[in-house]
Scaffold this active site. Structure first.
Site, mmCIF file in Angstrom:
data_model
loop_
_atom_site.group_PDB
_atom_site.id
_atom_site.type_symbol
_atom_site.label_atom_id
_atom_site.label_comp_id
_atom_site.label_asym_id
_atom_site.label_seq_id
_atom_site.Cartn_x
_atom_site.Cartn_y
_atom_site.Cartn_z
ATOM 1 N N ALA A 67 0.859 -1.180 0.000
ATOM 2 C CA ALA A 67 0.000 0.000 0.000
ATOM 3 C C ALA A 67 0.892 1.227 0.000
ATOM 4 O O ALA A 67 2.112 1.134 0.144
ATOM 5 C CB ALA A 67 -0.925 0.001 1.222
ATOM 6 N N GLU A 113 -0.483 2.514 7.047
ATOM 7 C CA GLU A 113 -0.575 3.625 6.104
ATOM 8 C C GLU A 113 -1.237 4.843 6.747
ATOM 9 O O GLU A 113 -0.842 5.985 6.472
ATOM 10 C CB GLU A 113 -1.329 3.199 4.839
ATOM 11 C CG GLU A 113 -0.754 1.970 4.136
ATOM 12 C CD GLU A 113 0.731 2.072 3.840
ATOM 13 O OE1 GLU A 113 1.251 3.194 3.656
ATOM 14 O OE2 GLU A 113 1.393 1.018 3.806
ATOM 15 N N GLU A 144 9.673 4.367 7.868
ATOM 16 C CA GLU A 144 9.141 3.010 7.756
ATOM 17 C C GLU A 144 9.361 2.183 9.025
ATOM 18 O O GLU A 144 8.453 1.506 9.496
ATOM 19 C CB GLU A 144 9.743 2.307 6.542
ATOM 20 C CG GLU A 144 9.331 2.926 5.211
ATOM 21 C CD GLU A 144 7.837 2.918 4.962
ATOM 22 O OE1 GLU A 144 7.089 2.260 5.714
ATOM 23 O OE2 GLU A 144 7.395 3.588 4.014
#
Length: 863
Positions: free
Chosen positions: A266, A302, A324
């Site tokens: 995603a 996300e 991340e």
């Protein structure tokens, strides 16, 4: 890197060479006339010189048909030179305009703007925006975007982009337009648009300050009912981020779009997340419990990027783990909060060991912040994500819940709207807590998995633990320094099986640490790295009987699971009798204090890959033979216990077969593990039970577990059932891409000598489409993870993988590069297999026209 001197295509980008952008773009206006075959993009960039210098404006572009270039309203004589456009600019501010044509239907790379199932979709991270228009395509250029989209209304009735929607109207000729405005400055990699025939599941979230946010998940109309779980996860994520981090959403609407063709899981584009459909669409008939958990975890990931990645972003791509690793940690926290924290921790560690530990010990090893790269797409790795999350988790352990929150609050307040570095993150943690993290920074600089060896000596009521840490050499880093880590430990009484004293969190900083314990009431066993407090390999010469004792008595769920894993490694490292494993599993199944979810994890043997990782040289056949013998011993030696567990958990599920509570998922998990062992034992009763479960299943979890059990059986009496369920599964779910991916993977991962022949047949199947990343991973990627049969001694598995990689590289270099990873571990195998793998890597490098994505991965593996 040596390759860059001989091959200009492999020239490295280096962290040490970073320079701030010469020109900033505070505002950008895009006018996009969408069409699958010919899209026209007009861009208007409002420029501002960054500092005192006279350097020109340099823009990035890729595959653009440039029609107009204007500076301050006048045409320019300067035109592109390859992928670069250089424009001299007078003054400190200017307006730069371009018009380009792009061709989405030709874009098989799935980067930039591309066509997928009749829709138009973007993916701009890391360097896709340059395939849409000319721009300084780097993450430290943050802009406010105003976007006008125009398209044929019949073909593309829904037009979405970042931010909040503005005016929309119909135009002559059956066309229509809409404007979108994103008031928050963002880097170009977060730009997004989607156009097509879409329907939405809608909802609303009221923020902690009373703002109403409109939520929508867009997909094909028939799939809208399968978005309910993702919507619930989104709302839970928004509540979690407010409760745990104090972060409120900042736009009037939040949109998600699910697409079938997507390189990643995603993408966190500001206000318009684009998802691989497998991480959105879920219902009990088509998604397993693991799928439901994955959907919730990825939706949370996300969404959490809105602050850790979007509002505060990366200065450059070397800082990728800053967004991340941090966001993976946050989504792991969320998942643990929503379900079983113990099982979630085991899942996270299993994933880390399966992918990141091998990465850390091979030619592709790199720190969580690398110091150079050739193709940034190759550094979206388990090290950056998963090890990066473990590094954040260690900070959380060192600072405590309150200290970590103080650090994140300061980080967000100090750097909102900025592009920052890992140093900025650590400095916020230091300043908020008055600590020095100088040594902790080594986690960002050093590659390799640290090893902590533990020695215990006892005399009377006194015990001494000596902990020695080392970090092994990795490519380009032969010598390492000790790192700073939290190491959780406790002592377990050898007689009572109870914890003696309190758990401790020891901060290891030195190469050698001595710990002394006095006045102990009984001899003790150490419970080490509890909760996997540090991402290290623990080396302790613990006797098998002691490991079995810890597997039965340790009060830390992870440490208890780990004791069984280490016991299994000890037994499976030789041809010894697997009886200790049988008894350990018997004790776990009989323990009334353990829930079904934990039992379902605790009775699983380590994978063949993990067993191989613990060896100096991977002995493929011996590992497979020993593990299969142990599985058979556990299956047959505990057959009555497995039947009891199977029937008990099935009874517990009566009336709540499709429930997604932790208890229901735990019952399904243990029942299906029991069924797998029963089919391994090979009775006709077990085959019948698997067939019955397959056909009667109300959930994909149960149906797929039965199918896998039968597919993995090598018994001739199961052959008919195996063929029948495979045929039925394909017919039942034909047209559902996410489910058919499971059908491909079940066969590619099968524990059967004929799996290579089956994979070769499936490559010719009408449903196999190498241009779709999910389908490629489900067959070719899954087969490469099948250690016993991918590593067949004749090298046929290696040839198949290399053939597919070379073919796919022409379509999608990112997908192709990821296929090179299994071959890169050639040094861990025997001389015959190593030579065969190396030969395939050399063939890949020598193939004409290979992308730099693949060339970097293959060349590093050969170095």
């Amino acid at each position: 890197m040596a390759e860059s001197r001989s091959n200009p295509q492999l020239a490295a980008v280096r962290l040490a060479d970073y320079q701030p952008p010469d020109w900033l773009v505070p505002d950008i206006e895009l006018d996009i006339r969408l069409d699958a075959t010919r899209t026209v993009v007009k861009a208007r960039l409002h420029l501002r010189r960054n500092g005192r210098h006279d350097r020109p404006l340099v823009l990035d572009g890729h595959g653009l048909e440039t029609r107009i270039i204007m500076l301050n309203g006048k045409g320019c004589a300067n035109w592109p030179n390859g992928d670069t456009l250089t424009i001299p600019v007078d003054g400190d501010e200017a307006v730069f305009e371009t018009e380009v044509v792009i061709h989405p239907s030709r874009n098989t790379r799935l980067m930039g703007l591309y066509a997928s199932e009749g829709r138009l979709v973007t993916q701009c991270e890391a360097e896709g925006f340059r395939s849409i228009t000319w721009f300084p395509d780097r993450p430290d250029v943050l802009s406010r975007y105003r976007v006008r989209l125009e398209a044929d209304k019949a073909l593309y009735p829904i037009l979405l982009s970042n931010g909040d929607r503005g005016a929309a109207r119909d135009l002559p000729g059956g066309r229509h337009e809409i404007t979108w405005t994103d008031p928050w400055p963002k880097p170009s990699y977060l730009f997004a648009l989607v156009a097509g025939q879409l329907a939405a599941l809608t909802d609303e979230f009221v923020t902690m300050n009373g703002r109403r946010v409109q939520l929508a998940i867009w997909t094909a109309a028939a799939d809208v009912p399968r978005c309910a779980h993702a919507m619930a996860a989104l709302k839970a994520s928004m509540e979690f981020d407010e409760r745990v981090y104090g972060r409120e959403y900042d736009l009037d609407e939040f949109n998600i779009v699910a697409v079938a063709d997507f390189n990643a899981g995603a993408m966190e584009n500001k206000g318009l997340n684009i998802f691989n459909s497998k991480y959105i669409l879920a219902d009990s008939e088509t998604a397993t419990d693991m799928d439901f958990d994955a959907v919730a975890g990825v939706v949370a990931h996300e969404y959490f990027h809105n602050w850790t990645g979007n509002r505060v972003t990366c200065r450059d791509w070397f800082q990728l783990s800053l967004k991340e690793g941090l966001t993976v940690f946050r989504d792991q926290q969320f998942s643990a909060d929503q379900g079983s924290a113990a099982v979630k921790r085991i899942d996270d560690v299993r994933a880390l060991r399966a992918v990141q530990f091998p990465e850390d010990s091979g030619p592709l090893a790199h720190p969580i912040r690398p110091d150079h790269y050739v193709e940034i797409a190759n550094f979206y790795t388990a090290t950056v994500y998963n090890k990066g999350a473990e590094v954040i988790r260690m900070l959380h352990a060192l600072l405590g819940v309150d200290g970590f929150r103080r650090g994140t609050d300061l980080y967000f307040d100090r750097h909102d709207g900025e592009a920052v570095t890992c140093e900025d993150w650590l400095k916020a943690m230091e300043d908020a807590n008055g600590i020095d993290l100088k040594q902790f920074r080594r986690w960002y600089e050093q590659a390799g998995t640290p090893r902590v060896s533990v020695t215990l000596t006892q005399q009377g009521g006194r015990a001494e633990l000596v902990l020695r840490q080392t970090v092994p050499p990795t490519p380009g880093q032969p010598d390492k320094q000790p790192v700073h880590m939290p190491f959780r430990l406790a002592l377990i009484g050898r007689t009572s099986g109870r914890r003696i004293g309190d758990e401790q969190v020891v901060e290891l900083r030195e190469a050698v640490t001595h710990l002394t314990f006095a006045d102990l009431p009984e001899p003790v066993l150490p419970s080490l790295n509890r909760g996997f407090s540090a991402p290290v390999v623990v080396e302790a010469d613990t006797a098998r009987a002691d490991l079995a004792f810890l597997a039965a008595h340790d009060d830390d769920p992870f440490a208890r699971w780990e004791a069984f894993q280490q016991l299994a490694l000890s037994v499976l490292g030789s041809d010894d009798d697997p009886a200790p494993l049988v008894e350990a599993v018997r004790g776990t199944l009989a323990d009334p204090g353990l829930d079904a979810a934990f039992k379902g994890e605790a009775v699983l043997l380590p994978t063949e890959s993990f067993i191989g990782d613990a060896a100096t040289i991977v002995d493929v056949e011996a590992i497979h033979r020993r593990r299969e013998a142990a599985r058979m011993a556990i299956a047959t030696g505990l057959e009555s216990e497995w039947w009891a567990a199977y029937e008990r958990e099935r009874t517990a599920l009566a009336g709540r077969e499709t429930a997604l509570t932790p208890e229901a998922k735990g019952s399904r998990r243990l029942a299906n593990v029991a069924l797998s062992y029963l089919v391994t034992a090979g009775s006709d009763r077990a085959f019948a039970a698997a067939e019955t479960q397959y056909h009667a299943a109300l959930t994909m979890t149960d149906r797929l577990a039965a199918l896998r059990a039968l597919v993995n059986s090598q018994a001739t009496t199961a052959q008919g059932a195996r063929a029948a369920v495979l045929a039925d599964f394909h017919q039942r779910f034909a047209g559902n891409n996410d489910v058919i991916d499971k059908w491909f993977s079940a066969q590619a991962l099968a524990n059967r000598p004929d799996v290579l022949d089956q994979v070769e047949r499936l490559l010719k199947h009408p449903d196999f489409t190498p241009s779709n990343p999910n389908r490629l991973r489900s067959l070719v990627g899954a087969f490469a993870a099948n250690q016993r049969w991918f590593h067949a001694a004749d090298g046929a598995g290696y040839r198949l993988l290399a053939d597919q990689l070379i073919a796919v590289d022409r379509l999608n270099p990112q997908s192709a590069a990821r296929l090179a990873v299994p071959l890169g571990r050639w040094r861990r195998f025997d001389a015959v297999r190593a030579a065969l793998m190396r030969a395939e890597l050399e063939r890949i490098v020598a193939a004409p026209g290979m992308s730099k994505d693949v060339l970097e991965m293959a060349s590093r593996a050969l170095a």
